[in-house]
Every structure is written in C-alpha cells, then in structure tokens.
Write a protein that holds these residues in place. Structure first.
Motif, mmCIF file in Angstrom:
data_model
loop_
_atom_site.group_PDB
_atom_site.id
_atom_site.type_symbol
_atom_site.label_atom_id
_atom_site.label_comp_id
_atom_site.label_asym_id
_atom_site.label_seq_id
_atom_site.Cartn_x
_atom_site.Cartn_y
_atom_site.Cartn_z
ATOM 1 N N ARG A 1 4.814 12.965 64.538
ATOM 2 C CA ARG A 1 5.467 11.697 64.828
ATOM 3 C C ARG A 1 6.327 11.811 66.089
ATOM 4 N NH1 ARG A 1 9.147 13.679 60.283
ATOM 5 N NH2 ARG A 1 11.206 13.635 61.253
ATOM 6 N N VAL A 2 6.610 10.675 66.689
ATOM 7 C CA VAL A 2 7.486 10.668 67.854
ATOM 8 C C VAL A 2 8.682 9.763 67.561
ATOM 9 C CG1 VAL A 2 6.329 8.780 69.148
ATOM 10 C CG2 VAL A 2 7.586 10.562 70.390
ATOM 11 N N ALA A 3 9.873 10.277 67.857
ATOM 12 C CA ALA A 3 11.101 9.516 67.616
ATOM 13 C C ALA A 3 11.634 9.001 68.944
ATOM 14 C CB ALA A 3 12.139 10.400 66.936
ATOM 15 N N VAL A 4 11.896 7.699 68.992
ATOM 16 C CA VAL A 4 12.379 7.064 70.218
ATOM 17 C C VAL A 4 13.755 6.452 69.951
ATOM 18 C CG1 VAL A 4 11.945 5.174 71.846
ATOM 19 C CG2 VAL A 4 10.048 6.607 71.066
ATOM 20 N N ASN A 5 14.684 6.680 70.862
ATOM 21 C CA ASN A 5 16.027 6.100 70.727
ATOM 22 C C ASN A 5 16.011 4.635 71.150
ATOM 23 O OD1 ASN A 5 17.948 8.494 70.144
ATOM 24 N ND2 ASN A 5 16.624 9.232 71.798
ATOM 25 N N LEU A 6 16.523 3.787 70.287
ATOM 26 C CA LEU A 6 16.651 2.360 70.614
ATOM 27 C C LEU A 6 18.130 2.056 70.748
ATOM 28 C CD1 LEU A 6 14.562 -0.209 68.585
ATOM 29 C CD2 LEU A 6 14.107 0.776 70.821
ATOM 30 N N SER A 7 18.531 1.547 71.894
ATOM 31 C CA SER A 7 19.941 1.227 72.077
ATOM 32 C C SER A 7 20.276 -0.058 71.319
ATOM 33 C CB SER A 7 20.256 1.075 73.556
ATOM 34 O OG SER A 7 19.729 -0.147 74.000
ATOM 35 N N PHE A 8 21.568 -0.219 71.123
ATOM 36 C CA PHE A 8 22.126 -1.416 70.476
ATOM 37 C C PHE A 8 21.539 -2.685 71.100
ATOM 38 C CE2 PHE A 8 25.617 -4.559 70.367
ATOM 39 C CZ PHE A 8 25.870 -4.586 69.010
ATOM 40 N N ARG A 9 21.546 -2.717 72.415
ATOM 41 C CA ARG A 9 21.097 -3.904 73.130
ATOM 42 C C ARG A 9 19.598 -4.157 72.935
ATOM 43 N NH1 ARG A 9 23.680 -6.141 78.632
ATOM 44 N NH2 ARG A 9 22.014 -7.550 79.200
ATOM 45 N N GLN A 10 18.827 -3.085 72.913
ATOM 46 C CA GLN A 10 17.383 -3.226 72.661
ATOM 47 C C GLN A 10 17.118 -3.758 71.264
ATOM 48 O OE1 GLN A 10 16.190 0.846 73.830
ATOM 49 N NE2 GLN A 10 14.201 -0.099 74.144
ATOM 50 N N PHE A 11 17.882 -3.221 70.299
ATOM 51 C CA PHE A 11 17.725 -3.668 68.907
ATOM 52 C C PHE A 11 17.970 -5.162 68.797
ATOM 53 C CE2 PHE A 11 19.506 -4.353 64.599
ATOM 54 C CZ PHE A 11 18.398 -3.985 63.854
ATOM 55 N N ASN A 12 18.864 -5.670 69.649
ATOM 56 C CA ASN A 12 19.213 -7.084 69.584
ATOM 57 C C ASN A 12 18.337 -7.998 70.443
ATOM 58 O OD1 ASN A 12 21.231 -6.931 67.654
ATOM 59 N ND2 ASN A 12 22.730 -6.262 69.163
ATOM 60 N N GLN A 13 17.385 -7.424 71.157
ATOM 61 C CA GLN A 13 16.450 -8.272 71.922
ATOM 62 C C GLN A 13 15.679 -9.160 70.951
ATOM 63 O OE1 GLN A 13 14.091 -5.320 73.925
ATOM 64 N NE2 GLN A 13 15.175 -5.548 75.855
ATOM 65 N N VAL A 14 15.623 -10.445 71.251
ATOM 66 C CA VAL A 14 14.962 -11.371 70.311
ATOM 67 C C VAL A 14 13.469 -11.087 70.179
ATOM 68 C CG1 VAL A 14 16.554 -13.323 70.326
ATOM 69 C CG2 VAL A 14 14.897 -13.076 72.190
ATOM 70 N N ASP A 15 12.876 -10.554 71.260
ATOM 71 C CA ASP A 15 11.429 -10.332 71.216
ATOM 72 C C ASP A 15 11.056 -8.869 70.975
ATOM 73 O OD1 ASP A 15 12.426 -9.493 73.614
ATOM 74 O OD2 ASP A 15 10.813 -10.350 74.832
ATOM 75 N N LEU A 16 12.004 -8.107 70.381
ATOM 76 C CA LEU A 16 11.729 -6.686 70.161
ATOM 77 C C LEU A 16 10.439 -6.442 69.362
ATOM 78 C CD1 LEU A 16 12.538 -3.678 70.292
ATOM 79 C CD2 LEU A 16 13.924 -4.039 68.248
ATOM 80 N N SER A 17 10.265 -7.181 68.256
ATOM 81 C CA SER A 17 9.074 -6.966 67.423
ATOM 82 C C SER A 17 7.791 -7.240 68.193
ATOM 83 C CB SER A 17 9.087 -7.866 66.199
ATOM 84 O OG SER A 17 10.266 -7.666 65.496
ATOM 85 N N GLU A 18 7.784 -8.347 68.944
ATOM 86 C CA GLU A 18 6.587 -8.689 69.722
ATOM 87 C C GLU A 18 6.274 -7.580 70.727
ATOM 88 O OE1 GLU A 18 8.938 -10.852 68.947
ATOM 89 O OE2 GLU A 18 8.113 -12.862 68.625
ATOM 90 N N ARG A 19 7.325 -7.107 71.390
ATOM 91 C CA ARG A 19 7.129 -6.027 72.363
ATOM 92 C C ARG A 19 6.544 -4.789 71.695
ATOM 93 N NH1 ARG A 19 10.475 -6.049 77.080
ATOM 94 N NH2 ARG A 19 11.578 -8.011 77.281
ATOM 95 N N LEU A 20 7.122 -4.457 70.543
ATOM 96 C CA LEU A 20 6.668 -3.272 69.823
ATOM 97 C C LEU A 20 5.223 -3.400 69.371
ATOM 98 C CD1 LEU A 20 9.461 -1.935 67.475
ATOM 99 C CD2 LEU A 20 7.950 -0.611 68.940
ATOM 100 N N VAL A 21 4.891 -4.561 68.814
ATOM 101 C CA VAL A 21 3.515 -4.786 68.362
ATOM 102 C C VAL A 21 2.553 -4.583 69.532
ATOM 103 C CG1 VAL A 21 1.885 -6.558 67.573
ATOM 104 C CG2 VAL A 21 4.106 -6.331 66.462
#
Ligand code: C2E
Ligand code: CA
Ligand code: CA
Ligand code: CA
Length: 279
Positions: A113-133
C-alpha cells in the motif's frame, strides 16, 4: 495579489519583513515547482511486525530548488497551505504515488500500500472525492492500496461534517489513518466516533521507549486502546533495535523509521521490494 495570511500583514515589523520577503520569493518559485518538475516523491517503507516484511510506504515530497538545493517539506508545505498552492502540489503527489504504486504492481512486485499525506486544506476541498476517483481511475490502482494520512487538525471542525467526509472517502475503498497521534488534543475515546483504519503514533512517543518509562507507558496504552477500537497501529520514527523490541512485545502492528530505512527514491524502494528486504 498574494494571499498570505492576514496576520502576517498585521505583525509587520522589520524582522518579520525579511521573513515575509523570503516567503514571497519562495512562493514565486513554488508556484512553478510542479510544472518545472522540481518535486520528487520519496518513499519510506512501512514494515509489518508479524513477519518483518514491507507492507507499504509513505510517500514524502521533496523539492529540488534550482538555486537553494533540497528544501524540506516542513519549509514549504505550510507555505503551500497558506497560499493555496497545496492544491496542485497535493494533486501531483496523489497522482504520482498512485501511478508509481500501480506500475510496481504491474511489474509483478509484491503488492504494497502507499500512504499519502493530505493536508487540512486538501481535506476541505469540496471536490476532493471527485479528484480522488479520477486519479484512482486513471492510475488503475485498486483503492484498497491507497491510504490517506490525516492529522488531528481535521477533528476540530464540525464533527458530523468531518465524519460524513471520512465516510465518503472510505466508501471509495481507500484506507484512512490518523497521523501524528498524540501531538494534538484528541483522546482515544473521542476518536471512537471517527471511522479511521489506522493510527500512527508520533515519533515523540516512540523515541527511547526502551529507556523512557513515560514514553513506554503512553505508547503501550495507545496500542492497547487502539486495538480495542479495532484500529491497526503504526509506530513512527523507530530508530533502534531496542525500541523495536518494546513495540514488538506490545503487539504494535507496523513500524516506520530509520532503523529499517530512511525515505528513499522510488528506484531504491523498488529494489527493496524486489530483494524482499526484511527487518
Ligand atoms: P510526517 O507525515 O510525520 O512524516 C514523517 C516524517 O518523519 C518524515 O519527514 C520522515 O522523513 C521523518 N522520519 C521518518 N522516520 C524517522 C526516524 O526514524 N527518525 C527521525 N528523526 N525522523 C524520521 P519529512 O519527509 O521531512 O516530512 C515532514 C512532514 O512534511 C511530514 O511529517 C508531513 O507532515 C509533511 N509532508 C511530507 N510530504 C507531504 C506531502 O506530500 N503532502 C503534505 N500535505 N505533507 C507532506
Ligand atoms: Ca505522515
Ligand atoms: Ca507522522
Ligand atoms: Ca510528524
């Protein structure tokens, strides 16, 4: 216009002025770091204590500044967060980590597995899920191999909103870990409400656990309580065999630290996987 934090304008004094200018210069070059390909991901192995084998890696960003050389993440991630540059940088980190991990798997290396750090601000991006998908889709990586590391800073926000966001991410099949545990303000009982999969005990608790009785007691209590909440535990910053022995005795699941390896370039991490490097 520069979007530096408002308090930097308020506390405008001669000494802070030079810091401010430094930040501006750095910000200007950070703005082009992604497109100029000055960023590189290093990988630090994460090892399972049941068999001593590599189970994953944490992706850690490095910036090769054309004049100033290597700038450590502690010097530019906070700036990236303040200025919003964390969005393109974080996107690049996620893409690179997912593509790289998928290509190792496609080459037939043992899947990790690979672990990626997500900053506070990234977590709060409204389109985070879409980007991730989209990133997962484009890379072809099975989401179960991606772990997102979040710090306790996300827990100070509205609890229901945060839980909903975490569940949305988890419904995609990714794993979520709570990073730097112990450095914030959350108790383990408070954590119970949040759907984390893993807990990373901060290096400051792991340090010298073989000689420091307070650290040993805290670390052991954290491991036991985490297990009772069904969380796997990763100890960070393990530097010696003696520290490892205490963690092993206390049934810690995974370790990460200079004892096994420093963060290394992708090529070197690949070699460790190929050679089956063990603790
Ligand atoms: P972190 O997430 O707590 O990452 C672990 C840090 O501890 C890394 O520092 C790693 O090199 C260091 N470390 C690992 N094992 C040991 C050890 O045995 N002893 C000691 N003394 N240190 C050890 P690094 O790479 O300088 O990263 C610092 C921080 O920068 C990270 O802390 C993380 O908060 C942030 N960071 C790094 N890459 C990214 C990224 O891609 N995105 C975001 N948002 N933050 C990042
Ligand atoms: Ca981390
Ligand atoms: Ca950490
Ligand atoms: Ca840390």
């Amino acid at each position: 216009a520069k979007q530096l934090g408002g308090n930097q304008y308020q506390s405008y004094t001669p000494t802070l002025q030079s810091e401010f200018l430094d930040d501006l210069t750095l910000e200007t070059s950070l703005r082009y770091a992604v497109e100029r390909q000055e960023l590189e991901l290093y990988y630090q192995p994460i090892v399972g204590l049941e068999n001593g084998k590599i189970v994953g890696a944490e992706a850690l960003v490095r910036w090769h500044h054309p004049q100033q050389g290597m700038i450590p993440p502690v010097k530019f991630i906070p700036l990236a967060e303040q200025t919003g540059l964390i969005a393109p940088i974080g996107e690049w980190v996620l893409q690179t980590a997912c593509n790289q991990t998928k290509s190792w798997q496609a080459e037939g290396l043992p899947p990790v597995r690979v672990a990626v750090n997500l900053s506070f601000r990234q977590f709060n991006q409204v389109d985070l899920s879409e980007r991730l998908v989209r990133i997962l889709d484009e890379s072809g990586l099975d989401p179960s191999y991606l772990e997102l590391e979040l710090t306790e800073s996300i827990l100070v926000q509205n609890v229901e909103v945060t839980i909903a966001k975490l569940n949305e991410l988890k419904s995609m099949g990714v794993q979520i870990s709570l990073d730097d545990f112990g450095t914030g303000y959350s108790s383990l009982s408070y954590l119970q409400q949040f759907p984390f999969d893993l807990l990373k005990i901060d290096r400051c608790f792991v340090q010298d656990i073989n000689t420091n009785a307070t650290n040993a007691a805290l670390t052991n209590a954290i491991i036991q309580m985490a297990h009772s909440l069904n969380l796997k535990v990763i100890a960070e910053g393990v530097e010696t065999r003696e520290e490892l022995a205490v963690l092993y005795e206390n049934k810690c699941d995974n370790i990460q630290g200079y004892l096994f390896s420093r963060p290394v370039k992708a090529e070197e991490f690949k070699r460790m996987l190929q050679e089956g490097k063990r603790l």
